[in-house]
Enzyme design. Structure first.
Site, short mmCIF file in Angstrom:
data_model
loop_
_atom_site.label_atom_id
_atom_site.label_comp_id
_atom_site.label_asym_id
_atom_site.label_seq_id
_atom_site.Cartn_x
_atom_site.Cartn_y
_atom_site.Cartn_z
CG ASN A 168 -21.84 -55.06 4.66
OD1 ASN A 168 -22.93 -55.56 4.95
ND2 ASN A 168 -21.60 -54.55 3.46
CG ASP A 214 -14.04 -50.99 14.47
OD1 ASP A 214 -13.71 -50.02 13.74
OD2 ASP A 214 -15.20 -51.20 14.86
CB SER A 221 -17.50 -43.82 -4.73
OG SER A 221 -18.76 -43.90 -5.34
CE1 TYR A 240 -19.61 -44.89 0.69
CE2 TYR A 240 -20.64 -44.14 -1.34
CZ TYR A 240 -19.70 -44.91 -0.69
OH TYR A 240 -18.84 -45.69 -1.43
CE LYS A 250 -16.02 -44.53 -0.09
NZ LYS A 250 -15.03 -45.46 0.45
CE1 TYR A 299 -12.23 -48.92 -6.51
CE2 TYR A 299 -13.95 -49.59 -4.99
CZ TYR A 299 -12.61 -49.48 -5.30
OH TYR A 299 -11.67 -49.96 -4.43
P1 NAD Z 1 -18.27 -54.25 1.58
O1 NAD Z 1 -19.19 -53.72 2.62
O2 NAD Z 1 -18.56 -55.57 0.98
O3 NAD Z 1 -16.77 -54.25 2.14
C1 NAD Z 1 -16.33 -53.33 3.12
C2 NAD Z 1 -15.61 -54.14 4.20
O4 NAD Z 1 -15.14 -53.23 5.20
C3 NAD Z 1 -16.52 -55.16 4.88
O5 NAD Z 1 -15.90 -56.42 4.89
C4 NAD Z 1 -16.68 -54.61 6.29
O6 NAD Z 1 -16.85 -55.63 7.24
C5 NAD Z 1 -15.39 -53.82 6.48
N1 NAD Z 1 -15.48 -52.73 7.45
C6 NAD Z 1 -16.44 -51.78 7.55
N2 NAD Z 1 -16.18 -50.95 8.58
C7 NAD Z 1 -15.01 -51.38 9.12
C8 NAD Z 1 -14.22 -50.93 10.22
N3 NAD Z 1 -14.60 -49.88 10.97
N4 NAD Z 1 -13.07 -51.59 10.51
C9 NAD Z 1 -12.70 -52.67 9.77
N5 NAD Z 1 -13.41 -53.14 8.73
C10 NAD Z 1 -14.56 -52.50 8.41
O7 NAD Z 1 -18.18 -53.12 0.45
P2 NAD Z 1 -17.54 -53.17 -1.00
O8 NAD Z 1 -18.64 -53.09 -2.00
O9 NAD Z 1 -16.54 -54.25 -1.09
O10 NAD Z 1 -16.81 -51.76 -1.00
C11 NAD Z 1 -15.44 -51.62 -0.67
C12 NAD Z 1 -15.08 -50.15 -0.71
O11 NAD Z 1 -15.38 -49.64 -2.02
C13 NAD Z 1 -15.87 -49.28 0.26
O12 NAD Z 1 -14.99 -48.30 0.78
C14 NAD Z 1 -16.93 -48.64 -0.60
O13 NAD Z 1 -17.33 -47.39 -0.10
C15 NAD Z 1 -16.19 -48.49 -1.92
N6 NAD Z 1 -17.09 -48.45 -3.08
C16 NAD Z 1 -18.01 -49.44 -3.26
C17 NAD Z 1 -18.88 -49.38 -4.33
C18 NAD Z 1 -19.96 -50.42 -4.52
O14 NAD Z 1 -20.96 -50.12 -5.17
N7 NAD Z 1 -19.79 -51.64 -4.02
C19 NAD Z 1 -18.78 -48.33 -5.26
C20 NAD Z 1 -17.80 -47.35 -5.06
C21 NAD Z 1 -16.96 -47.42 -3.96
C1 WQD Z 2 -28.32 -47.97 -10.62
C2 WQD Z 2 -29.52 -47.56 -11.48
C3 WQD Z 2 -31.29 -46.56 -10.18
C4 WQD Z 2 -32.24 -50.20 -7.89
C5 WQD Z 2 -24.85 -46.45 -5.95
C6 WQD Z 2 -24.26 -45.45 -5.00
C7 WQD Z 2 -22.85 -45.13 -5.43
C8 WQD Z 2 -22.01 -46.39 -5.59
C9 WQD Z 2 -22.70 -47.43 -6.42
C10 WQD Z 2 -20.74 -46.75 -3.62
C11 WQD Z 2 -30.11 -46.20 -11.09
C12 WQD Z 2 -31.75 -47.87 -10.78
C13 WQD Z 2 -31.69 -49.27 -8.76
C14 WQD Z 2 -33.56 -50.66 -8.13
C15 WQD Z 2 -33.67 -49.26 -10.08
N1 WQD Z 2 -21.74 -47.03 -4.34
N2 WQD Z 2 -32.39 -48.81 -9.83
N3 WQD Z 2 -34.22 -50.17 -9.22
O1 WQD Z 2 -27.32 -45.32 -7.51
O2 WQD Z 2 -25.77 -45.53 -9.51
O3 WQD Z 2 -24.89 -45.90 -7.27
O4 WQD Z 2 -24.04 -47.64 -5.95
O5 WQD Z 2 -19.92 -45.91 -3.77
O6 WQD Z 2 -22.37 -44.30 -4.44
O7 WQD Z 2 -25.05 -44.27 -5.04
O8 WQD Z 2 -26.39 -47.58 -8.22
O9 WQD Z 2 -27.30 -49.84 -8.42
O10 WQD Z 2 -28.38 -48.24 -6.79
O11 WQD Z 2 -28.66 -47.86 -9.25
O12 WQD Z 2 -34.32 -48.83 -11.04
O13 WQD Z 2 -34.11 -51.47 -7.37
O14 WQD Z 2 -30.58 -48.51 -11.23
O15 WQD Z 2 -32.33 -45.61 -10.21
O16 WQD Z 2 -30.56 -45.61 -12.28
P1 WQD Z 2 -26.18 -45.98 -8.15
P2 WQD Z 2 -27.69 -48.45 -8.09
#
Ligand code: NAD
Ligand code: WQD
Length: 339
Positions: free
Chosen positions: A35, A58, A124, A148, A152, A176
């Site tokens: 990704n 991986d 998360s 998902y 976590k 986060y």
């Molecule tokens: P991202 O997808 O940009 O980064 C994840 C990275 O992990 C990518 O570069 C992907 O290539 C790599 N990856 C996936 N599977 C792999 C595997 N099997 N082996 C090696 N590499 C692998 O996502 P991000 O937004 O940077 O998120 C990073 C972390 O934070 C994730 O664990 C995600 O669940 C967590 N997180 C993200 C958010 C968000 O909204 N972005 C919110 C809360 C938690």
């Molecule tokens: C935010 C608000 C939607 C899109 C998700 C994951 C969470 C974490 C962060 C990884 C909500 C509204 C959204 C759109 C909208 N990821 N919305 N129109 O759902 O709080 O969290 O991302 O850990 O696990 O569930 O974030 O950005 O999708 O939504 O109205 O096109 O925006 O309903 O109120 P969310 P989001």
């Protein structure tokens, strides 16, 4: 410190890698690029003026993980690698449990064998499930509502259990809230594949003309303007939170949970408004039905991170939108724009 960063080519990982380099740490990134793209690593190196050792691999390949540890002696690991799309996890839970949970087990085996027992993990706020007991403290019972989120929660349990079983481990579980924004240079940022599920990247793509309007999921929530409230946090604040956690863990053992959020909620309409201000034009939106599984409101009690890590988020929503836009308009097709 010498730090192994899994998933370091991704959105949050690339920003954190840059902060680590700028603070003088040595970084090895392990990522299978499922990704992300190598271009993010090139740009991180450019920005830092330093090199990152990149290992394409991986986490599901236990021997590849073991060989990373055999070649180096790490002080700590920051573990971002994993899959993160809620809808995809509902459709293909096995892939999510395998990648996130089994991938983490392989990493932990590698760490254990190499005697590396300091870890910062990307959890998360999704682990709080539908709880609307805002501001959400770390002490709430975990109750994820999708596969998902359950990966976590399970990883948090595993990490807590290994730290109870072996007191040499020091582990930070970072929950986060809603990451957004980009590095102020506009050279690295979030590059979602396909149509983004998350609000801020979708709004940014509407602003750049890739979609007609933002669909606002629900305007009948019990919130002041009827739309959902979230705690949006700048990705650079998040990145700095990882460094604060690493420093805290340096002379402590045990497992610690910290919310990384601002403690402030913003509604969907407030986000659209803030983005409109940055781009100096109206961003079109339409009201649509609620999205299944969405809570009305979620924002952090950020006091533990403030008190223990001496970390607080410094950048506000306006800055998040400005930085996100700076990245989006200079890279309308993400990292592909430069290829
Ligand atoms: P991202 O997808 O940009 O980064 C994840 C990275 O992990 C990518 O570069 C992907 O290539 C790599 N990856 C996936 N599977 C792999 C595997 N099997 N082996 C090696 N590499 C692998 O996502 P991000 O937004 O940077 O998120 C990073 C972390 O934070 C994730 O664990 C995600 O669940 C967590 N997180 C993200 C958010 C968000 O909204 N972005 C919110 C809360 C938690
Ligand atoms: C935010 C608000 C939607 C899109 C998700 C994951 C969470 C974490 C962060 C990884 C909500 C509204 C959204 C759109 C909208 N990821 N919305 N129109 O759902 O709080 O969290 O991302 O850990 O696990 O569930 O974030 O950005 O999708 O939504 O109205 O096109 O925006 O309903 O109120 P969310 P989001």
């Amino acid at each position: 410190m010498k730090v192994l960063v899994t998933g370091g080519a991704g959105y949050i990982g690339s920003h954190t890698t840059l902060c680590l380099l700028e603070e003088g740490h040595e970084v090895v990134v392990f990522d299978n690029l499922v990704n992300s793209s190598l271009e993010s690593m090139r740009r991180v190196q450019d920005l830092a003026g330093r090199t990152v050792e990149f290992v394409e691999g991986d986490l599901l390949d236990a021997s590849a993980v073991a060989s990373v540890f055999s070649g180096a002696s790490f002080d700590a690991v920051i573990h971002f690698a994993g899959l993160k799309a809620v809808g995809e996890s509902v459709a293909d839970p096995l892939r999510y449990y395998r990648t996130n949970v089994v991938g983490t087990l392989n990493l932990l085996d590698g760490m254990n064998a190499a005697g590396v027992r300091r870890l910062v993990f990307s959890s998360s706020a999704t682990v709080y499930g539908a709880s609307e007991d805002v501001p959400l403290p770390e002490s709430l019972p975990l109750n994820a509502t999708n596969p998902y989120g359950r990966t976590k929660e399970q990883i948090e349990d595993i990490l807590t259990d290994i730290s109870s079983a072996d007191e040499r481990w020091s582990i930070g579980l970072l929950r986060y809230f809603n990451p957004a924004g980009a590095h102020s240079s506009g050279r690295i940022g979030e590059d979602p594949r396909g149509i983004p599920n998350n609000l801020v990247p979708f709004v940014a793509q509407v602003a750049v003309g890739r979609h007609k309007a933002v669909m606002v999921f629900g305007n009948d929530y019990p919130t002041p303007d009827g739309t959902g409230i979230r705690d949006y946090i700048h990705v650079m604040d998040l990145a700095e939170g990882h460094l604060a956690a690493l420093h805290f863990l340096k002379d402590r053992t045990g497992a610690f949970q910290w919310n990384l959020g601002t403690g402030q909620g913003s509604s969907v309409l407030e986000v659209i408004e803030a983005f409109s201000t940055v781009v100096s034009k109206k961003i079109p939106y339409e009201f649509a039905p609620r999205r299944k599984g969405d809570a009305a409101l979620s924002y952090a009690d950020a006091s533990s991170a403030r008190n223990q890590l001496r970390w607080t988020a410094k950048r506000d929503l306006a800055r998040m939108c400005a930085d996100h836009w700076n990245w989006q308009r200079s890279n309308p097709r993400g990292y592909d724009s430069s290829l």
